[in-house]
Design an enzyme around this catalytic site. Structure first.
Site, PDB file in Angstrom:
ATOM      1  N   LEU A   1      -1.957  -6.601  -0.255  1.00 22.62           N
ATOM      2  CA  LEU A   1      -1.660  -7.995   0.059  1.00 22.62           C
ATOM      3  C   LEU A   1      -0.354  -8.054   0.840  1.00 22.62           C
ATOM      4  O   LEU A   1       0.728  -7.766   0.310  1.00 22.62           O
ATOM      5  CB  LEU A   1      -1.551  -8.818  -1.225  1.00 22.62           C
ATOM      6  CG  LEU A   1      -2.738  -8.693  -2.195  1.00 22.62           C
ATOM      7  CD1 LEU A   1      -2.439  -9.436  -3.489  1.00 22.62           C
ATOM      8  CD2 LEU A   1      -4.012  -9.216  -1.558  1.00 22.62           C
ATOM      9  N   ASP A   2      -0.440  -8.454   2.089  1.00 25.46           N
ATOM     10  CA  ASP A   2       0.715  -8.441   2.980  1.00 25.46           C
ATOM     11  C   ASP A   2       1.754  -9.489   2.588  1.00 25.46           C
ATOM     12  O   ASP A   2       1.418 -10.657   2.344  1.00 25.46           O
ATOM     13  CB  ASP A   2       0.252  -8.704   4.413  1.00 25.46           C
ATOM     14  CG  ASP A   2       1.385  -8.731   5.407  1.00 25.46           C
ATOM     15  OD1 ASP A   2       2.030  -7.687   5.590  1.00 25.46           O
ATOM     16  OD2 ASP A   2       1.640  -9.812   5.982  1.00 25.46           O
TER      17      ASP A   2
ATOM     18  N   GLY B   1       6.464   0.875  13.595  1.00 22.57           N
ATOM     19  CA  GLY B   1       6.121  -0.068  14.655  1.00 22.57           C
ATOM     20  C   GLY B   1       7.142  -1.145  14.902  1.00 22.57           C
ATOM     21  O   GLY B   1       7.229  -1.683  16.017  1.00 22.57           O
ATOM     22  N   ASN B   2       7.925  -1.488  13.897  1.00 21.21           N
ATOM     23  CA  ASN B   2       8.952  -2.514  14.083  1.00 21.21           C
ATOM     24  C   ASN B   2      10.281  -1.903  14.495  1.00 21.21           C
ATOM     25  O   ASN B   2      11.348  -2.277  14.012  1.00 21.21           O
ATOM     26  CB  ASN B   2       9.106  -3.350  12.804  1.00 21.21           C
ATOM     27  CG  ASN B   2       7.944  -4.297  12.624  1.00 21.21           C
ATOM     28  OD1 ASN B   2       7.394  -4.809  13.607  1.00 21.21           O
ATOM     29  ND2 ASN B   2       7.548  -4.549  11.395  1.00 21.21           N
TER      30      ASN B   2
ATOM     31  N   HIS C   1      12.048   3.670   0.444  1.00 16.83           N
ATOM     32  CA  HIS C   1      11.971   4.038   1.862  1.00 16.83           C
ATOM     33  C   HIS C   1      13.328   3.921   2.535  1.00 16.83           C
ATOM     34  O   HIS C   1      13.779   4.834   3.239  1.00 16.83           O
ATOM     35  CB  HIS C   1      10.972   3.162   2.615  1.00 16.83           C
ATOM     36  CG  HIS C   1      11.082   3.327   4.105  1.00 16.83           C
ATOM     37  ND1 HIS C   1      11.953   2.564   4.876  1.00 16.83           N
ATOM     38  CD2 HIS C   1      10.505   4.206   4.962  1.00 16.83           C
ATOM     39  CE1 HIS C   1      11.893   2.964   6.126  1.00 16.83           C
ATOM     40  NE2 HIS C   1      11.013   3.945   6.218  1.00 16.83           N
ATOM     41  N   HIS C   2      13.994   2.784   2.356  1.00 12.35           N
ATOM     42  CA  HIS C   2      15.259   2.546   3.044  1.00 12.35           C
ATOM     43  C   HIS C   2      16.312   3.563   2.619  1.00 12.35           C
ATOM     44  O   HIS C   2      17.082   4.060   3.452  1.00 12.35           O
ATOM     45  CB  HIS C   2      15.767   1.133   2.749  1.00 12.35           C
ATOM     46  CG  HIS C   2      14.855   0.050   3.246  1.00 12.35           C
ATOM     47  ND1 HIS C   2      13.816   0.271   4.103  1.00 12.35           N
ATOM     48  CD2 HIS C   2      14.847  -1.296   2.979  1.00 12.35           C
ATOM     49  CE1 HIS C   2      13.197  -0.872   4.367  1.00 12.35           C
ATOM     50  NE2 HIS C   2      13.803  -1.829   3.699  1.00 12.35           N
TER      51      HIS C   2
ATOM     52  N   VAL D   1       3.709 -10.937   0.252  1.00 11.75           N
ATOM     53  CA  VAL D   1       3.419 -12.049  -0.658  1.00 11.75           C
ATOM     54  C   VAL D   1       4.635 -12.932  -0.897  1.00 11.75           C
ATOM     55  O   VAL D   1       4.510 -14.046  -1.416  1.00 11.75           O
ATOM     56  CB  VAL D   1       2.857 -11.550  -2.005  1.00 11.75           C
ATOM     57  CG1 VAL D   1       1.549 -10.805  -1.786  1.00 11.75           C
ATOM     58  CG2 VAL D   1       3.863 -10.678  -2.745  1.00 11.75           C
TER      59      VAL D   1
ATOM     60  N   GLU E   1       2.689  -6.390  -1.193  1.00 12.03           N
ATOM     61  CA  GLU E   1       3.953  -6.047  -0.548  1.00 12.03           C
ATOM     62  C   GLU E   1       4.895  -7.229  -0.753  1.00 12.03           C
ATOM     63  O   GLU E   1       4.518  -8.377  -0.531  1.00 12.03           O
ATOM     64  CB  GLU E   1       3.762  -5.818   0.943  1.00 12.03           C
ATOM     65  CG  GLU E   1       5.079  -5.579   1.687  1.00 12.03           C
ATOM     66  CD  GLU E   1       5.023  -5.922   3.170  1.00 12.03           C
ATOM     67  OE1 GLU E   1       5.867  -5.412   3.913  1.00 12.03           O
ATOM     68  OE2 GLU E   1       4.151  -6.709   3.570  1.00 12.03           O
TER      69      GLU E   1
END
Length: 577
Positions: free
Chosen positions: A244-245, A379-380, A310-311, A247, A282
């Site tokens: 779910l992108d 991509g960003n 990740h960061h 949220v 997410e």
């Protein structure tokens, strides 16, 4: 014979156009219009005429063969012959996820062509394939997060049956399939929902305009629209779960939040189908309530993306500190992420200028996804650089080791496993000049926070941005890429063979580090992962007891007298005997 139905509160008259013929529709309960057309059937194209205007695509169109502005096509969802009758997805908690974008995964960029590469994923050790959105969006190519026909697979990727062939082929290879869906906004080009009913509300604003109406007047059918969309992908297309992108971009003050409703309905479907189905949101809120059980006031989601990990990992390996990376960069951040998932768990964030997050107390690592790359983080970027372009081969191996031995569910991004050199840009294919201009300018504004110049930013509308983002599978045969692929494959095999690397118990993760000397040690039961992040060889003391070297990224790593000697920018994995 086909019965057409559409929810439309706003028009006074509704007709359905099938081919060149129009048929009046009758308003029924809750403003659902219907019409039976005896001559209509699978393969016919249709659209809705609203107060004489149109035809417009069906909001629940199953297929848009000619794009978002054209007629919808009737699809017989039951005609496909599945071969996965006894399929059961492997547990997410023991999974290795592989995120991919259908349009750039293969040269042809289709569902059917992607099947040709599935055996590669099996050999790598992947258990779950996660597709970036495949719903219909404007243009030939794009990321899919600007979808407007949420029930229709993107026609450039193939037909609905082609999508089912892909899922069926995955299941035949014991690969589960997760689909990325976007329920926080819709795209702008080809978005006709507002002509039918109040799908949007002025109560909330988003970068794309009015927010989705999950809690205002007439929101019941809007909620039903999105829940039915999720259930359709899981039931009709046999997906094993949904990602779910963003949220945090869903606004709902209802007593039962839309995410809670969605989870309950998916659980019910799971019981009906007799197979496991998962939801993975997410969120950038660092709020564990997404994962808490309903008895504790949570939404009971199965797992969530973990950007803090990740960061922390990215900044330690690359040295980048701009934008939101300014909150990270210390090895202590990475050590904390390995122990607690969230670095910002109620801590003050300089980037946000406020306290951010909440502790993950009581939650195991298997409730979080860990990754070095994903579509956003590659991509960003202005130039779409992968980690292989931002760090040395040594540090790339260190990053892979920390992801694939972490307490989290590991996720790889397409091509990461061989250190792909191809970029992955943000790309669009809008016909509307103003929309294309807005996307270009918006990207430049966003990148300014990272110090990236407009002239260095790839043009999203340029076809070259899409074409250059396609994976080059020939790279696998080159020695430097084959070496990275072998490293990832062996790490996944090790994770699967050592229970201490897959139990997800953050409560027993122990870490040691030295910021100045730049080393990190993470211990998971009997397994130790020792990383030298400096450009000089280091000799580090090990915990008491005999230890055996399981894997090392450099041949010069060795154990001697209770210590380990590590070459520069290397990692070793040890086991206590």
């Amino acid at each position: 014979m086909h019965t057409f139905r559409v929810w439309a509160t706003l028009p006074k008259t509704v007709e359905v156009q099938v081919g060149e013929d129009r048929f009046p529709m009758v308003r029924g309960e809750n403003d659902w219009w219907s019409a039976e057309v005896s001559s209509a059937g699978a393969g016919d194209d249709y659209g809705f005429i609203l107060d004489g205007a149109g035809p417009f695509p069906d909001p629940r169109s199953p297929f848009q063969p000619n794009g978002v502005h054209k007629l919808s096509r009737i699809v017989d969802q039951d005609s496909f012959r599945w071969t996965d009758k006894n399929w059961q997805a492997p547990p997410l908690s023991s999974g290795v996820i592989y995120e991919l974008h259908i349009g750039t995964f293969t040269p042809a960029g289709t569902f059917v062509s992607a099947i040709e590469k599935l055996d590669h994923l099996v050999a790598l050790g992947v258990t779950h394939v996660e597709l970036m959105p495949v719903n219909e969006f404007a243009g030939h190519h794009g990321w899919g997060y600007d979808g407007v026909c949420l029930f229709a697979p993107h026609a450039a990727y193939g037909t609905p049956d082609d999508l089912k062939k892909f899922v069926d082929a995955c299941h035949a290879r014991r690969l589960a399939v997760i689909l990325d869906v976007v329920y926080n906004h819709l795209g702008l080009s080809g978005n006709y929902l507002a002509k039918f009913a109040p799908y949007f509300t002025k109560k909330y604003k988003s970068p794309w305009g009015e927010g989705i109406n999950f809690d205002d007047a007439e929101s019941g059918e809007v909620r039903r629209f999105f829940c039915d969309n999720a259930l359709m992908w899981l039931r009709a297309c046999h997906f094993d779960g949904l990602r779910l992108d963003a949220v945090h971009g869903i606004f709902d003050t209802s007593a039962v939040h839309i995410l809670e409703q969605l989870k309950m309905e998916v659980e019910k479907l799971s019981m009906q189908l007799g197979r496991s189905l998962v939801l993975i949101p997410e969120s950038d809120l660092n709020d564990p309530r997404l994962l808490w059980p309903r008895e504790r006031g949570g939404f009971q989601m199965d797992a969530q993306w973990s950007d803090d990990f990740h960061h922390a990992l990215h900044t330690v390996l690359t040295g980048e500190r701009s934008g939101y990376y300014s909150d990270f960069g210390k090895i202590s951040d990475l050590a904390k992420a390995l122990r607690q998932a969230f670095v910002y768990d109620g801590a003050f964030s300089n980037h946000r200028r406020r306290v951010h997050g909440r502790p993950t107390d009581g939650l195991g690592g298997r409730r979080f996804l860990g990754y070095l790359q994903n579509h956003d983080q590659v991509g960003n970027r202005a130039r779409g650089e992968r980690s292989s372009r931002l760090m040395s081969a040594g540090k790339l191996k260190v990053g892979a080791a920390l992801v694939l031995t972490s307490p989290f569910v590991p996720m790889l991004y397409q091509g990461e496993e061989w250190g792909a050199s191809t970029p992955f840009f943000y790309f669009t294919d809008y016909d509307e000049p103003e929309l294309a201009k807005g996307v270009r300018e918006g990207r430049c504004r966003e990148f300014a926070a990272f110090g990236w110049k407009p002239e260095d930013t790839a043009d999203p509308q340029a076809y070259d941005s899409f074409e250059r983002s396609k994976l080059n599978w020939l790279e696998i045969s080159r020695p430097e890429h084959a070496e990275i692929l072998d490293w990832h494959t062996r790490l996944i095999q090790l994770r699967r063979s050592e229970a201490d690397l897959s139990d997800g118990r953050m409560d027993r993760v122990q870490t040691g580090f030295d910021e100045e000397k730049r080393w990190l040690m993470a211990e998971y039961g009997a397994i130790s992962v020792v990383c030298n992040l400096s450009d000089k060889a280091q000799t580090l003391s090990l915990r008491a007891g005999d230890q055996r070297l399981l894997m090392a990224s450099e041949t010069g790593a060795k154990i001697s007298g209770g210590k380990i000697i590590l070459p520069p920018e290397s990692v070793a994995i040890l086991k206590s005997e």
